[in-house]
Write an enzyme that holds these catalytic residues in place. Sequence first.
Site, PDB file in Angstrom:
ATOM      1  N   GLU A   1      24.761  24.975 -45.056  1.00  0.00           N
ATOM      2  CA  GLU A   1      25.678  24.991 -46.205  1.00  0.00           C
ATOM      3  C   GLU A   1      24.974  25.701 -47.337  1.00  0.00           C
ATOM      4  O   GLU A   1      23.767  25.552 -47.500  1.00  0.00           O
ATOM      5  CB  GLU A   1      25.990  23.587 -46.721  1.00  0.00           C
ATOM      6  CG  GLU A   1      26.683  22.665 -45.772  1.00  0.00           C
ATOM      7  CD  GLU A   1      25.688  21.738 -45.091  1.00  0.00           C
ATOM      8  OE1 GLU A   1      24.776  21.229 -45.755  1.00  0.00           O
ATOM      9  OE2 GLU A   1      25.847  21.561 -43.866  1.00  0.00           O
TER      10      GLU A   1
ATOM     11  N   TYR B   1      21.036  35.038 -45.448  1.00  0.00           N
ATOM     12  CA  TYR B   1      21.635  34.500 -44.223  1.00  0.00           C
ATOM     13  C   TYR B   1      22.468  35.574 -43.507  1.00  0.00           C
ATOM     14  O   TYR B   1      22.412  35.682 -42.285  1.00  0.00           O
ATOM     15  CB  TYR B   1      22.505  33.273 -44.537  1.00  0.00           C
ATOM     16  CG  TYR B   1      21.787  32.186 -45.308  1.00  0.00           C
ATOM     17  CD1 TYR B   1      20.419  31.981 -45.154  1.00  0.00           C
ATOM     18  CD2 TYR B   1      22.458  31.351 -46.199  1.00  0.00           C
ATOM     19  CE1 TYR B   1      19.752  30.984 -45.861  1.00  0.00           C
ATOM     20  CE2 TYR B   1      21.801  30.355 -46.902  1.00  0.00           C
ATOM     21  CZ  TYR B   1      20.443  30.181 -46.742  1.00  0.00           C
ATOM     22  OH  TYR B   1      19.787  29.203 -47.449  1.00  0.00           O
TER      23      TYR B   1
HETATM   24  C1  LIG Z   1      17.085  32.259 -51.210  1.00  0.00           C
HETATM   25  C2  LIG Z   1      15.571  32.410 -51.273  1.00  0.00           C
HETATM   26  C3  LIG Z   1      14.963  31.346 -50.344  1.00  0.00           C
HETATM   27  C4  LIG Z   1      15.189  33.810 -50.758  1.00  0.00           C
HETATM   28  O1  LIG Z   1      13.779  33.831 -50.639  1.00  0.00           O
HETATM   29  P1  LIG Z   1      12.909  35.164 -50.858  1.00  0.00           P
HETATM   30  O2  LIG Z   1      11.536  34.832 -50.372  1.00  0.00           O
HETATM   31  O3  LIG Z   1      13.052  35.678 -52.216  1.00  0.00           O
HETATM   32  O4  LIG Z   1      13.653  36.132 -49.812  1.00  0.00           O
HETATM   33  P2  LIG Z   1      13.109  37.500 -49.178  1.00  0.00           P
HETATM   34  O5  LIG Z   1      12.219  38.198 -50.130  1.00  0.00           O
HETATM   35  O6  LIG Z   1      12.578  37.218 -47.819  1.00  0.00           O
HETATM   36  O7  LIG Z   1      14.471  38.319 -49.068  1.00  0.00           O
HETATM   37  C5  LIG Z   1      15.193  38.353 -47.867  1.00  0.00           C
HETATM   38  C6  LIG Z   1      16.574  38.896 -48.123  1.00  0.00           C
HETATM   39  O8  LIG Z   1      17.299  38.000 -48.962  1.00  0.00           O
HETATM   40  C7  LIG Z   1      18.151  38.730 -49.856  1.00  0.00           C
HETATM   41  N1  LIG Z   1      17.764  38.442 -51.219  1.00  0.00           N
HETATM   42  C8  LIG Z   1      16.660  37.771 -51.648  1.00  0.00           C
HETATM   43  N2  LIG Z   1      16.684  37.651 -52.999  1.00  0.00           N
HETATM   44  C9  LIG Z   1      17.818  38.250 -53.408  1.00  0.00           C
HETATM   45  C10 LIG Z   1      18.431  38.421 -54.677  1.00  0.00           C
HETATM   46  N3  LIG Z   1      17.851  37.945 -55.796  1.00  0.00           N
HETATM   47  N4  LIG Z   1      19.634  39.044 -54.736  1.00  0.00           N
HETATM   48  C11 LIG Z   1      20.237  39.502 -53.618  1.00  0.00           C
HETATM   49  N5  LIG Z   1      19.704  39.383 -52.375  1.00  0.00           N
HETATM   50  C12 LIG Z   1      18.525  38.754 -52.285  1.00  0.00           C
HETATM   51  C13 LIG Z   1      17.957  40.189 -49.533  1.00  0.00           C
HETATM   52  O9  LIG Z   1      18.948  40.558 -48.609  1.00  0.00           O
HETATM   53  C14 LIG Z   1      16.593  40.207 -48.880  1.00  0.00           C
HETATM   54  O10 LIG Z   1      16.457  41.237 -47.950  1.00  0.00           O
HETATM   55  P3  LIG Z   1      15.965  42.698 -48.429  1.00  0.00           P
HETATM   56  O11 LIG Z   1      14.741  42.457 -49.265  1.00  0.00           O
HETATM   57  O12 LIG Z   1      15.705  43.374 -47.143  1.00  0.00           O
HETATM   58  O13 LIG Z   1      17.095  43.243 -49.224  1.00  0.00           O
HETATM   59  C15 LIG Z   1      15.032  32.271 -52.723  1.00  0.00           C
HETATM   60  O14 LIG Z   1      15.807  33.078 -53.586  1.00  0.00           O
HETATM   61  C16 LIG Z   1      15.013  30.852 -53.263  1.00  0.00           C
HETATM   62  O15 LIG Z   1      14.058  30.094 -53.049  1.00  0.00           O
HETATM   63  N6  LIG Z   1      16.098  30.443 -53.975  1.00  0.00           N
HETATM   64  C17 LIG Z   1      16.149  29.098 -54.562  1.00  0.00           C
HETATM   65  C18 LIG Z   1      16.362  28.062 -53.488  1.00  0.00           C
HETATM   66  C19 LIG Z   1      17.644  28.296 -52.735  1.00  0.00           C
HETATM   67  O16 LIG Z   1      18.681  28.605 -53.308  1.00  0.00           O
HETATM   68  N7  LIG Z   1      17.586  28.101 -51.393  1.00  0.00           N
HETATM   69  C20 LIG Z   1      18.733  28.250 -50.532  1.00  0.00           C
HETATM   70  C21 LIG Z   1      19.462  26.971 -50.459  1.00  0.00           C
HETATM   71  S1  LIG Z   1      20.930  27.081 -49.446  1.00  0.00           S
END
Ligand SMILES: CC(C)(COP(=O)(O)OP(=O)(O)OC[C@H]1O[C@@H](n2cnc3c(N)ncnc32)[C@H](O)[C@@H]1OP(=O)(O)O)[C@@H](O)C(=O)NCCC(=O)NCCS
Length: 146
Positions: free
Chosen positions: A105, A117
Amino acid sequence: MTFAITPMTMEDADKAYEIEAVSFNTPWSKDTFIKTMNNPLTHAFAAKAEGEILGYGFVMIVLDEAHILNIATHPEHRKKGVGKALMGEMLDFAKGKNASFALLEVRKSNNAAIKLYENFGFVIIDERKGYYQDNNEDALIMLLNF
Ligand SMILES: CC(C)(COP(=O)(O)OP(=O)(O)OC[C@H]1O[C@@H](n2cnc3c(N)ncnc32)[C@H](O)[C@@H]1OP(=O)(O)O)[C@@H](O)C(=O)NCCC(=O)NCCS
């Protein structure tokens, strides 16, 4: 950036929980975090670089379903591939346990997570109105068939 994904240990849990606390509007309590980690159905992973915890993820496996319970990257280490590596590891782990699909979710406004995702092939299969009680936000239910 060089980091490794490993199973999360109790030693990692305090630092991982600090990430939880700064990553969500309504974080899990520390008690829920530790209990979830110790649940035999749940598998917790940490992204580590030189002993520092960069992020973590929890996947619960029940029969052939892998439920992604939680994933977060430390705000200072986002957009460096940590979330992608954690998700890749959790999905590989689930496949290794003979899961046939993964579910999760996500808040409808969480564009970063939704994009992450979708990159793995998750698709939106349902929407739950007002699922998140803090702001009445809708949840998207996303599915990935292995
Ligand atoms: C969601 C989250 C886990 C992503 O982690 P991250 O380590 O920054 O992700 P990555 O660097 O591995 O990025 C992977 C992909 O995610 C997407 N992505 C990550 N950050 C993004 C942003 N700010 N905006 C749009 N796409 C994004 C991109 O598609 C990226 O792929 P790309 O770099 O090839 O374009 C992070 O933003 C986070 O911790 N958010 C707060 C907690 C949260 O919301 N968790 C999910 C709960 S359902």
